[in-house]
Design a protein around this motif. Structure first.
Motif, PDB file in Angstrom:
ATOM      1  N   HIS A 177       0.826  -1.206   0.000  1.00 42.62           N
ATOM      2  CA  HIS A 177       0.000   0.000   0.000  1.00 42.62           C
ATOM      3  C   HIS A 177       0.860   1.256   0.000  1.00 42.62           C
ATOM      4  O   HIS A 177       0.594   2.206  -0.753  1.00 42.62           O
ATOM      5  N   ARG A 178       1.885   1.272   0.832  1.00 41.11           N
ATOM      6  CA  ARG A 178       2.712   2.469   0.971  1.00 41.11           C
ATOM      7  C   ARG A 178       3.431   2.816  -0.321  1.00 41.11           C
ATOM      8  O   ARG A 178       3.641   3.993  -0.619  1.00 41.11           O
ATOM      9  N   VAL A 179       3.813   1.805  -1.071  1.00 37.41           N
ATOM     10  CA  VAL A 179       4.498   2.059  -2.340  1.00 37.41           C
ATOM     11  C   VAL A 179       3.499   2.365  -3.441  1.00 37.41           C
ATOM     12  O   VAL A 179       3.699   3.292  -4.245  1.00 37.41           O
ATOM     13  N   ALA A 180       2.401   1.620  -3.503  1.00 36.36           N
ATOM     14  CA  ALA A 180       1.444   1.781  -4.598  1.00 36.36           C
ATOM     15  C   ALA A 180       0.688   3.107  -4.515  1.00 36.36           C
ATOM     16  O   ALA A 180       0.380   3.704  -5.548  1.00 36.36           O
ATOM     17  N   LEU A 181       0.393   3.589  -3.312  1.00 32.42           N
ATOM     18  CA  LEU A 181      -0.390   4.815  -3.179  1.00 32.42           C
ATOM     19  C   LEU A 181       0.356   6.037  -3.708  1.00 32.42           C
ATOM     20  O   LEU A 181      -0.263   6.954  -4.255  1.00 32.42           O
ATOM     21  N   VAL A 182       1.656   6.066  -3.536  1.00 27.68           N
ATOM     22  CA  VAL A 182       2.423   7.251  -3.907  1.00 27.68           C
ATOM     23  C   VAL A 182       2.847   7.233  -5.374  1.00 27.68           C
ATOM     24  O   VAL A 182       3.379   8.218  -5.880  1.00 27.68           O
ATOM     25  N   HIS A 183       2.586   6.133  -6.074  1.00 27.17           N
ATOM     26  CA  HIS A 183       2.972   6.026  -7.486  1.00 27.17           C
ATOM     27  C   HIS A 183       1.781   5.588  -8.327  1.00 27.17           C
ATOM     28  O   HIS A 183       1.735   4.468  -8.842  1.00 27.17           O
ATOM     29  N   PRO A 184       0.781   6.463  -8.496  1.00 26.85           N
ATOM     30  CA  PRO A 184      -0.406   6.074  -9.276  1.00 26.85           C
ATOM     31  C   PRO A 184      -0.134   5.926 -10.769  1.00 26.85           C
ATOM     32  O   PRO A 184      -0.963   5.362 -11.484  1.00 26.85           O
ATOM     33  N   LYS A 185       0.989   6.430 -11.250  1.00 33.68           N
ATOM     34  CA  LYS A 185       1.320   6.318 -12.673  1.00 33.68           C
ATOM     35  C   LYS A 185       2.028   5.001 -12.999  1.00 33.68           C
ATOM     36  O   LYS A 185       2.482   4.808 -14.127  1.00 33.68           O
ATOM     37  N   ILE A 186       2.149   4.116 -12.017  1.00 36.99           N
ATOM     38  CA  ILE A 186       2.727   2.785 -12.217  1.00 36.99           C
ATOM     39  C   ILE A 186       1.649   1.753 -11.923  1.00 36.99           C
ATOM     40  O   ILE A 186       0.932   1.853 -10.917  1.00 36.99           O
ATOM     41  N   ALA A 187       1.530   0.753 -12.793  1.00 36.07           N
ATOM     42  CA  ALA A 187       0.565  -0.328 -12.577  1.00 36.07           C
ATOM     43  C   ALA A 187       1.170  -1.381 -11.658  1.00 36.07           C
ATOM     44  O   ALA A 187       2.314  -1.808 -11.858  1.00 36.07           O
ATOM     45  N   PHE A 188       0.414  -1.787 -10.637  1.00 35.62           N
ATOM     46  CA  PHE A 188       0.880  -2.765  -9.658  1.00 35.62           C
ATOM     47  C   PHE A 188      -0.052  -3.979  -9.647  1.00 35.62           C
ATOM     48  O   PHE A 188      -1.277  -3.841  -9.772  1.00 35.62           O
ATOM     49  N   HIS A 189       0.549  -5.165  -9.454  1.00 34.48           N
ATOM     50  CA  HIS A 189      -0.206  -6.402  -9.307  1.00 34.48           C
ATOM     51  C   HIS A 189       0.355  -7.160  -8.106  1.00 34.48           C
ATOM     52  O   HIS A 189       1.571  -7.253  -7.943  1.00 34.48           O
ATOM     53  N   LEU A 190      -0.548  -7.706  -7.278  1.00 34.40           N
ATOM     54  CA  LEU A 190      -0.136  -8.497  -6.120  1.00 34.40           C
ATOM     55  C   LEU A 190      -0.830  -9.853  -6.182  1.00 34.40           C
ATOM     56  O   LEU A 190      -2.065  -9.931  -6.291  1.00 34.40           O
ATOM     57  N   TYR A 191      -0.023 -10.930  -6.110  1.00 33.89           N
ATOM     58  CA  TYR A 191      -0.532 -12.293  -6.125  1.00 33.89           C
ATOM     59  C   TYR A 191      -0.067 -13.005  -4.854  1.00 33.89           C
ATOM     60  O   TYR A 191       1.100 -12.904  -4.469  1.00 33.89           O
ATOM     61  N   ASN A 192      -0.996 -13.720  -4.228  1.00 29.18           N
ATOM     62  CA  ASN A 192      -0.669 -14.497  -3.036  1.00 29.18           C
ATOM     63  C   ASN A 192      -1.129 -15.931  -3.232  1.00 29.18           C
ATOM     64  O   ASN A 192      -2.327 -16.189  -3.447  1.00 29.18           O
ATOM     65  N   ASN A 193      -0.184 -16.869  -3.177  1.00 27.86           N
ATOM     66  CA  ASN A 193      -0.487 -18.297  -3.357  1.00 27.86           C
ATOM     67  C   ASN A 193      -1.301 -18.563  -4.623  1.00 27.86           C
ATOM     68  O   ASN A 193      -2.246 -19.359  -4.626  1.00 27.86           O
ATOM     69  N   GLY A 194      -0.955 -17.855  -5.696  1.00 26.69           N
ATOM     70  CA  GLY A 194      -1.594 -18.076  -6.988  1.00 26.69           C
ATOM     71  C   GLY A 194      -2.848 -17.287  -7.244  1.00 26.69           C
ATOM     72  O   GLY A 194      -3.346 -17.281  -8.377  1.00 26.69           O
ATOM     73  N   SER A 195      -3.409 -16.608  -6.241  1.00 26.65           N
ATOM     74  CA  SER A 195      -4.631 -15.821  -6.429  1.00 26.65           C
ATOM     75  C   SER A 195      -4.298 -14.333  -6.434  1.00 26.65           C
ATOM     76  O   SER A 195      -3.443 -13.878  -5.676  1.00 26.65           O
ATOM     77  N   GLU A 196      -4.996 -13.596  -7.283  1.00 24.09           N
ATOM     78  CA  GLU A 196      -4.743 -12.158  -7.414  1.00 24.09           C
ATOM     79  C   GLU A 196      -5.470 -11.401  -6.315  1.00 24.09           C
ATOM     80  O   GLU A 196      -6.676 -11.546  -6.123  1.00 24.09           O
TER      81      GLU A 196
END
Length: 615
Positions: A177-196
């Protein structure tokens, strides 16, 4: 005498440095995400397994590295961000210390594949415990992919210190969250144990906040904007009515970097003075742009603690900016001392004359009647009168003479009386009870005066009740005629999924936990429908804070949270029946002397203590 001081080997020095840089899997996530951002990536994928203990992988489409740079990046104090000491006062990148990759490689199995866009082939490096296993040429997409496996494999004590998979995943989501919130011009994806879990496209600051915390957040945001010579402030604060008990939605960003600043946090809370309840925290997402020369980031390896040249001026500007935004959008209350709306005459009564009030007298009233007025009070611990219960048992002896219930009643009554006040040998029957300052229940016992703290005592009673339902016997829930829909963020839903089994045991039932809006279909009998959302919010807040305490199990933490939120509060009025019920229930507990937070529930003032006071 032989010399005893010697230079430590590099792999030992790296393990020592890793103790500060890498504290848990979330620390690795933070360092790798920041490296990807510094590499100019526009799409970043984060893949974790088992809370980051088994695998942490970051894939980006940045500029990549050459063969030499790829090998040198794992050496201590090797960086592309700065070249001399003066660069420390003009930092515009996330990293600059050159310690992260070397520290991570010292305590984990690292596998890196990288390629520059101008190169035809890339580089594949595998390192285990600072030892390079191999380095070879590989065909790979442009950018960098780093996999960190088996974290703390060579430090068993640190690995055993890690929490459960769910708890570590929550910490990873915090860093994400801390990284993604400050960089809205970058697309982020988070996967945990194969699920998005997250799929965050390129968007604006406001949309990024909504994508992370849910669609309900959009209506809560109040924009903040201020430009001065000292600082440029932009971002959003949440409306006062959405202030929470927990600190989960407070974010400061300075020069595109997440920071922690209790001093600036106080400025925001001060701006909300008079608008929020005590012990609640307003949500905010504030972006500060200052001159890089006026901020010192090189204080701690985590780079979240910073120092500003003129904090007092920054405090005043931030406080006034938030106040101005709250007033501009009609959030702050408006006080008008010139008129009182209660004194306005309605239009329908404008031409009517005043009517003299009439006095009525109850001719049947007799002040000498022997009637005792009952104390009235609104409390969640009230119990109904049991008068007339004897009528329920009339005729039982004629219906079924074989069964004799009297012995059972006598044995039960004897058992309760024998356990009552056993801790202090309080075997004498209590006298009349009364409430003191709407906080204490006072009664007489054999050794003096018994003073009970009503909130702590009720917490103890509820704690043992809920703990028994969670661990021993499943409690009964009250089915709701119409399911209640409650909104939760992804992190809050993760906490609910973690404690779902325990919540089911005390009477809660949920549907659609994977969705943003969760349906509550059943609740414990003692919780009213209007309090469901508040109780669940407080439970989640307690769990966020509770896992910082060592030695507290999940069942105990949940029972403590429910007991604290549902217990009668100081200031509530209890009638005499409720006072006696609380007194008896307390001394029927296994540990009546202490509350769940290990504070005294009652004290006894002996006759000798009273005599000493009167000497």
């Amino acid at each position: 005498m032989a010399d005893i001081i010697k230079l430590l080997p590099d792999h030992v020095a790296n393990q020592i440095a890793a103790g500060e840089v890498v504290q848990r899997p979330a620390s690795v996530v933070k360092e790798l995400l920041e490296n990807a951002i510094d590499a100019g990536a526009t799409i970043i994928k984060l893949i974790v397994k088992d809370g980051g203990k088994t695998l942490i992988q970051v894939v980006d489409n940045g500029i990549g590295m050459s063969e030499t740079d790829a090998r040198l990046s794992f050496e201590r104090h090797a960086t592309s961000k700065i070249s001399d000491a003066q660069d420390l006062f003009n930092l515009r990148t996330k990293g600059f210390r050159g310690e992260a990759l070397a520290s991570i490689a010292a305590i984990a199995h690292v596998d890196m594949q990288t390629r520059k866009e101008s190169s035809d082939v890339g580089t594949h490096i595998k390192i285990e415990g600072s030892k390079v296993m191999f380095q070879e040429v590989v065909a790979t997409p442009s950018g960098t992919s780093i996999s960190v496996k088996n974290l703390f494999f060579n430090i068993p004590a640190r690995r055993n210190f890690l929490k459960s998979h769910q708890v570590e995943l929550r910490h990873i989501m915090d860093e994400f969250h801390r990284v993604a919130l400050v960089h809205p011009k970058i697309a982020f994806h988070l996967y945990n144990n194969g699920s998005e879990i997250f799929n965050l496209p390129v968007t604006s600051f406001r949309k990024r906040i909504v994508n992370v915390f849910g669609s309900k957040m959009d209506e809560r945001l109040v924009p903040v904007h201020e430009e001065t010579e000292v600082v440029q402030i932009s971002g959003f604060v949440c409306k006062p009515e959405f202030a929470k008990k927990s600190r989960g939605e407070q974010f400061f960003f300075a020069n595109d970097r997440f920071i922690k600043s209790p001093y600036l946090h106080h400025a925001v809370v001060n701006a909300f003075e008079g608008l929020i309840k005590p012990d609640t925290y307003p949500g905010y997402f504030l972006y500060l742009q200052v001159d890089p020369k006026s901020i010192d980031i090189n204080i701690h390896p985590t780079k979240t603690e910073v120092k500003f040249d003129d904090e007092h001026t920054l405090y005043a500007i931030l406080r006034s900016s938030v106040k101005h935004s709250l007033g501009q959008f009609s959030v702050a209350p408006v006080l008008d001392f010139d008129r009182d709306s209660n004194l306005d005459t309605p239009y329908a009564f404008e031409n009517k004359t005043a009517i003299l009030p009439k006095v009525t007298v109850d001719s049947s009233f007799n002040p000498f009647d022997n009637v005792v007025a009952k104390t009235k009070g609104d409390s969640s611990y009230q119990k109904q009168s049991a008068k007339g219960w004897e009528n329920l048992y009339e005729g039982l002896d004629t219906l079924n003479p074989e069964k004799d219930f009297s012995s059972f009643e006598i044995e039960s009554e004897t058992a309760v009386q024998s356990s009552l006040y056993a801790e202090e040998d309080l075997t004498q029957e209590t006298g009349v009870t009364f409430q003191l300052q709407r906080k204490y229940v006072v009664s007489t016992v054999k050794s003096g005066l018994l003073v009970i703290h009503q909130n702590r005592a009720h917490q103890r009673v509820l704690f043992e009740k809920f703990l028994g339902e969670i661990t021993v016997e499943k409690g009964l829930g009250q089915q709701l005629l119409f399911p209640l829909e409650v909104h939760f963020t992804a992190q809050e839903r993760a906490i609910l999924e973690e404690i779902q089994d325990s919540l089911n045991n005390v009477g809660f039932q949920f549907e659609d936990l994977a969705k943003e809006t969760v349906k509550v279909t059943a609740v414990p009998a003692m919780i009213s429908e209007s309090k469901i959302g508040t109780v669940l919010d407080l439970l989640i807040a307690d769990f966020k804070e509770g896992f910082r305490n060592e030695g507290v199990s999940q069942a105990e933490l949940l029972a403590q949270g429910l007991a604290k939120n549902l217990a009668i509060k100081s200031g509530e009025v209890l009638n005499e029946e409720s006072q006696m019920a609380l007194l008896h229930d307390l001394f029927a507990c296994k540990e009546p002397t202490l509350s769940p937070k290990l504070k005294k529930t009652y004290t006894i003032i002996s006759e000798g203590d009273v005599e000493k006071k009167l000497l």
